[in-house]
Scaffold this motif. Sequence first.
Motif, short mmCIF file in Angstrom:
data_model
loop_
_atom_site.label_atom_id
_atom_site.label_comp_id
_atom_site.label_asym_id
_atom_site.label_seq_id
_atom_site.Cartn_x
_atom_site.Cartn_y
_atom_site.Cartn_z
N TYR A 183 24.83 49.24 -18.78
CA TYR A 183 23.60 48.55 -19.15
C TYR A 183 22.71 48.37 -17.92
O TYR A 183 23.17 48.28 -16.80
CB TYR A 183 23.86 47.22 -19.88
N SER A 184 21.42 48.40 -18.18
CA SER A 184 20.43 48.32 -17.11
C SER A 184 19.99 46.88 -16.92
O SER A 184 19.70 46.18 -17.90
CB SER A 184 19.21 49.17 -17.47
N ILE A 185 19.93 46.45 -15.69
CA ILE A 185 19.52 45.08 -15.36
C ILE A 185 17.99 45.00 -15.48
O ILE A 185 17.29 45.94 -15.07
CB ILE A 185 20.01 44.73 -13.93
N PRO A 186 17.44 43.93 -16.06
CA PRO A 186 15.98 43.85 -16.21
C PRO A 186 15.25 44.00 -14.87
O PRO A 186 15.70 43.44 -13.86
CB PRO A 186 15.75 42.45 -16.80
N PRO A 187 14.13 44.74 -14.86
CA PRO A 187 13.40 44.97 -13.61
C PRO A 187 13.04 43.69 -12.87
O PRO A 187 13.11 43.63 -11.64
CB PRO A 187 12.13 45.71 -14.05
N GLU A 188 12.66 42.61 -13.62
CA GLU A 188 12.26 41.38 -12.91
C GLU A 188 13.42 40.82 -12.08
O GLU A 188 13.22 40.32 -10.98
CB GLU A 188 11.65 40.33 -13.85
N ASP A 189 14.66 40.94 -12.61
CA ASP A 189 15.82 40.46 -11.84
C ASP A 189 16.04 41.34 -10.61
O ASP A 189 16.39 40.86 -9.54
CB ASP A 189 17.10 40.49 -12.71
N ILE A 190 15.84 42.65 -10.80
CA ILE A 190 16.03 43.58 -9.68
C ILE A 190 15.01 43.28 -8.58
O ILE A 190 15.35 43.17 -7.40
CB ILE A 190 15.88 45.05 -10.16
N PHE A 191 13.75 43.08 -8.99
CA PHE A 191 12.70 42.82 -7.98
C PHE A 191 12.92 41.49 -7.26
O PHE A 191 12.70 41.38 -6.07
CB PHE A 191 11.30 42.88 -8.62
N LYS A 192 13.41 40.51 -8.01
CA LYS A 192 13.70 39.20 -7.39
C LYS A 192 14.76 39.41 -6.30
O LYS A 192 14.63 38.92 -5.18
CB LYS A 192 14.17 38.25 -8.50
N ARG A 193 15.81 40.16 -6.66
CA ARG A 193 16.90 40.40 -5.71
C ARG A 193 16.39 41.18 -4.49
O ARG A 193 16.70 40.84 -3.35
CB ARG A 193 18.00 41.19 -6.43
N ILE A 194 15.58 42.20 -4.74
CA ILE A 194 15.08 43.02 -3.63
C ILE A 194 14.20 42.17 -2.72
O ILE A 194 14.33 42.19 -1.49
CB ILE A 194 14.29 44.25 -4.15
N GLU A 195 13.31 41.38 -3.32
CA GLU A 195 12.40 40.56 -2.50
C GLU A 195 13.18 39.54 -1.66
O GLU A 195 12.85 39.31 -0.50
CB GLU A 195 11.34 39.89 -3.39
N ASP A 196 14.26 38.98 -2.25
CA ASP A 196 15.11 38.06 -1.46
C ASP A 196 15.69 38.77 -0.25
O ASP A 196 15.71 38.24 0.85
CB ASP A 196 16.29 37.55 -2.32
N LYS A 197 16.17 39.99 -0.49
CA LYS A 197 16.80 40.75 0.61
C LYS A 197 15.77 41.10 1.67
O LYS A 197 16.05 41.03 2.87
CB LYS A 197 17.44 42.05 0.08
N LEU A 198 14.57 41.49 1.23
CA LEU A 198 13.53 41.87 2.20
C LEU A 198 13.11 40.64 3.00
O LEU A 198 12.94 40.73 4.22
CB LEU A 198 12.32 42.49 1.49
N SER A 199 13.00 39.48 2.33
CA SER A 199 12.58 38.32 3.14
C SER A 199 13.71 37.85 4.05
O SER A 199 13.44 37.19 5.06
CB SER A 199 11.98 37.18 2.31
N ALA A 200 14.96 38.24 3.75
CA ALA A 200 16.06 37.90 4.68
C ALA A 200 16.14 38.91 5.83
O ALA A 200 17.01 38.80 6.68
CB ALA A 200 17.38 37.87 3.92
N GLY A 201 15.25 39.89 5.85
CA GLY A 201 15.20 40.80 7.00
C GLY A 201 15.58 42.25 6.70
O GLY A 201 15.52 43.10 7.59
N ALA A 202 15.98 42.54 5.46
CA ALA A 202 16.35 43.94 5.15
C ALA A 202 15.12 44.84 5.19
O ALA A 202 14.00 44.40 4.90
CB ALA A 202 17.00 44.01 3.77
N LYS A 203 15.33 46.08 5.59
CA LYS A 203 14.25 47.07 5.63
C LYS A 203 14.52 48.19 4.63
O LYS A 203 13.62 48.87 4.17
CB LYS A 203 14.15 47.70 7.03
N GLU A 204 15.81 48.42 4.37
CA GLU A 204 16.18 49.49 3.45
C GLU A 204 17.00 48.90 2.30
O GLU A 204 17.90 48.10 2.53
CB GLU A 204 17.03 50.55 4.17
N ILE A 205 16.68 49.33 1.08
CA ILE A 205 17.41 48.86 -0.10
C ILE A 205 18.18 50.03 -0.67
O ILE A 205 17.65 51.14 -0.81
CB ILE A 205 16.43 48.30 -1.16
N VAL A 206 19.46 49.78 -0.99
CA VAL A 206 20.27 50.81 -1.64
C VAL A 206 20.51 50.36 -3.07
O VAL A 206 21.13 49.32 -3.31
CB VAL A 206 21.62 51.03 -0.92
N LEU A 207 19.98 51.11 -4.03
CA LEU A 207 20.13 50.77 -5.45
C LEU A 207 21.47 51.31 -5.94
O LEU A 207 21.80 52.47 -5.68
CB LEU A 207 18.99 51.39 -6.26
N LEU A 208 22.21 50.47 -6.66
CA LEU A 208 23.56 50.87 -7.06
C LEU A 208 23.74 50.92 -8.57
O LEU A 208 23.21 50.08 -9.29
CB LEU A 208 24.58 49.86 -6.53
#
Length: 400
Positions: free
Chosen positions: A153-178
């Motif tokens: 099952y696919s996770i809703p995009p808004e949840d994915i973007f929330k997670r990505i934005e959290d990671k980016l604001s914690a300093g991540a530069k690269e995101i690996v989608l799994l």
Amino acid sequence: MNAADSAEMMLNLSARGCVQTQELSLADIALVNTCTVRDHAEHKALSFLGRLAKWKAEKTGRIIIFAGCAAERLGAGVRRKFPQIDIIAGAKNIENFTNIIEKSRLFDNSGATRGTDRHTDKSSDAVALVNIMRGCSCKCSYCIVPYVRGEAYSIPPEDIFKRIEDKLSAGAKEIVLLGQTVNEYNYKGKNFSKLLQDIVKLPSLARVRYISPHPIFINDEFIQTLSSSQKISKHIHLPLQSGSTKVLTDMKRGYTREDFLQKAKMLSSVGIEISTDIIVGYPTETEPDFKDTLTLLDKINFTAAYCFKFSPRAGTPAALLTPLDEKILENRLDILLNKIKQSSALAYARQLGTMQSVLMETASNGRTLTNFWVRTTRNYNKGETIELKIKDVKDTILIA
Ligand code: SF4
């Protein structure tokens, strides 16, 4: 996938005031997140679990959490053999981890730091893993994953973007989608290509990678998307499993040798480097079938291949077949590994003298956009992307 699940469980524990340590002697809680995709992985996890009985007996209040795919497969019955387990969180229940912990009430009496509501995801890793899909519905004949992780099952995009934005604001530069079949992603019509197209618009994102795509979901839209942005990795890890159409059919992979070759060609035409996974000694694999795998390696210059002997997993259709002799498996694996070594050496040699944009993951180690690991002779800032010249190759490391 396991690393991402571990991080997710750790977030829950952090919210309860726990602090992560790799030092078992300092820990109040041991979280054992397991894999069962091969028999060997499960054995390793269980033998570690056995050793934890002594650790638990050394201090009152210590807690053992047994999680992941092996926990799902073995179920509650595993407690009979390992009574030291306090909490079982199977792979299908990782998202329910908070409730499992709440219900157990074990933390109320543990020696773990608690009572605060702080969120300790302050990791400034340059690379962050984000799940976009869970489970798998492909049911390849040899694979235990759909049974222990459930339907895709696919996770809703808004949840994915929330997670990505959290990671980016914690300093991540690269995101690996799994995802087990990450490019099968589709949430109410938003497919993987469209998701990628939106993700690259995030201004603080330097790069995005994805693991593991399935050959059957590679199409023209996906190829166009890959070439539409310099933020999308120019590397794909595309599992082949066998170069024989007959074995691929037996494995229920859904593609032929020719299909795979055609998709690899499409990817190479837009500058994508390819690595793969191969299983040797599937029970119906004959010598000519194995040769088909070897000859396919002459047609695609894989940068790397993870090669494994077939490992029967109880409950899968392939486990009912008569296995090949172990000596045949070992012999084929040796031949394949040698062949891959040559293919990989060629791919690395091609990088010599080239300029590469390297995203630094530590002060002196980073990755090219094509996913080659690079060691630098000078130090740089973590998370920085630098243009560097490749001047040497040491095994599977480029020196810049
Ligand atoms: S696509 Fe991958 S995870 Fe899914 S059943 Fe096949 S091998 Fe297993």
